[in-house]
Design a protein around this motif. Sequence first.
Motif, short mmCIF file in Angstrom:
data_model
loop_
_atom_site.label_atom_id
_atom_site.label_comp_id
_atom_site.label_asym_id
_atom_site.label_seq_id
_atom_site.Cartn_x
_atom_site.Cartn_y
_atom_site.Cartn_z
N TYR A 1 0.83 -1.20 0.00
CA TYR A 1 0.00 0.00 0.00
C TYR A 1 0.87 1.26 0.00
O TYR A 1 0.57 2.23 0.66
CB TYR A 1 -0.91 0.00 1.24
N ALA B 1 -2.40 12.50 -6.72
CA ALA B 1 -2.37 11.80 -5.43
C ALA B 1 -2.81 12.72 -4.30
O ALA B 1 -3.53 12.30 -3.38
CB ALA B 1 -0.97 11.25 -5.16
N ARG B 2 -2.41 13.99 -4.36
CA ARG B 2 -2.85 14.95 -3.34
C ARG B 2 -4.36 15.13 -3.39
O ARG B 2 -5.03 15.20 -2.35
CB ARG B 2 -2.15 16.29 -3.54
N VAL C 1 3.23 4.57 -1.57
CA VAL C 1 2.81 5.79 -2.25
C VAL C 1 2.58 5.53 -3.72
O VAL C 1 3.08 4.56 -4.27
CB VAL C 1 3.89 6.88 -2.10
N GLN D 1 -7.69 0.21 -1.04
CA GLN D 1 -7.89 1.39 -1.89
C GLN D 1 -9.05 1.13 -2.84
O GLN D 1 -8.97 1.38 -4.04
CB GLN D 1 -6.61 1.72 -2.66
N VAL E 1 -6.58 12.94 -4.43
CA VAL E 1 -7.20 11.74 -3.86
C VAL E 1 -7.17 11.79 -2.35
O VAL E 1 -8.16 11.48 -1.67
CB VAL E 1 -6.49 10.47 -4.38
N ALA E 2 -6.02 12.17 -1.77
CA ALA E 2 -5.89 12.23 -0.32
C ALA E 2 -6.83 13.26 0.30
O ALA E 2 -7.38 13.05 1.38
CB ALA E 2 -4.44 12.55 0.06
N GLU E 3 -7.05 14.36 -0.42
CA GLU E 3 -7.87 15.45 0.14
C GLU E 3 -9.36 15.29 -0.14
O GLU E 3 -10.20 15.64 0.70
CB GLU E 3 -7.39 16.79 -0.44
#
Length: 230
Positions: A3, A55-56, A5, A139, A58-60
């Motif tokens: 899992y 990716a940012r 980055v 995910q 998705v995280a936010e």
Amino acid sequence: MLYAVFMSQRPTEIPASPDPASEPFLLTIGPAADDEPCLRADAARNRARLLEAAARLVAEHGPAGVTMEAVAAAAQVGKGTVFRRFGDRTGLLTALLDHTTKQLQADLMSGPPPLGPGAPADERLRAFGKAVLRWSVAQLELHLAAQPEPARRLAHPSHRVLATHVTILLRELVPDADCVLQAQALMGYLDPALIHYLTKRCDMPLERLEAGWNDLVARITGTTGAPGPR
């Protein structure tokens, strides 16, 4: 770890018919071979920048927050740059999954047994299903958002590599069977859409899916495996 980055580089196609006597090919990571060296470096940097921005997001905001426009704005590039790099939103989201797929392949080829080499084929097949189930659940929203239409998904190098791994193990366990078709049947059990339906809509715990995988492997290969709970 499966899992890690998200990946900032791009998988190329694997051979259509890898040697069935060998382990499946790792996806080769890197820019296209026919680019000039300076262009390859620029393309790699741009691709990394775009994937970091995605990716940012998705995280936010989750996968729903990842659009071509949002990624372009976050990376401070034109929207056309994002389309040239990934083709469409599905291509972009698929690229975000490529790192964990590559790490899973590395674990299959050189990790510790039973997932990696050194264990009997039936133990490796059971460990494979457990690893993919956990990898998908970790995910799941991104997997679902990245799912293309079936023909495109099944032809993707990531799917082909994992199906090849299952085929190789089946050929060791049931050499007289049509292992290519049976491998596709087993891969169908690990489809993220099915996992989502069973875990979210049917409230099945992951442990039940893992036990069901062991039972399915036992029935197909004639090896010992505990049946899953009913």
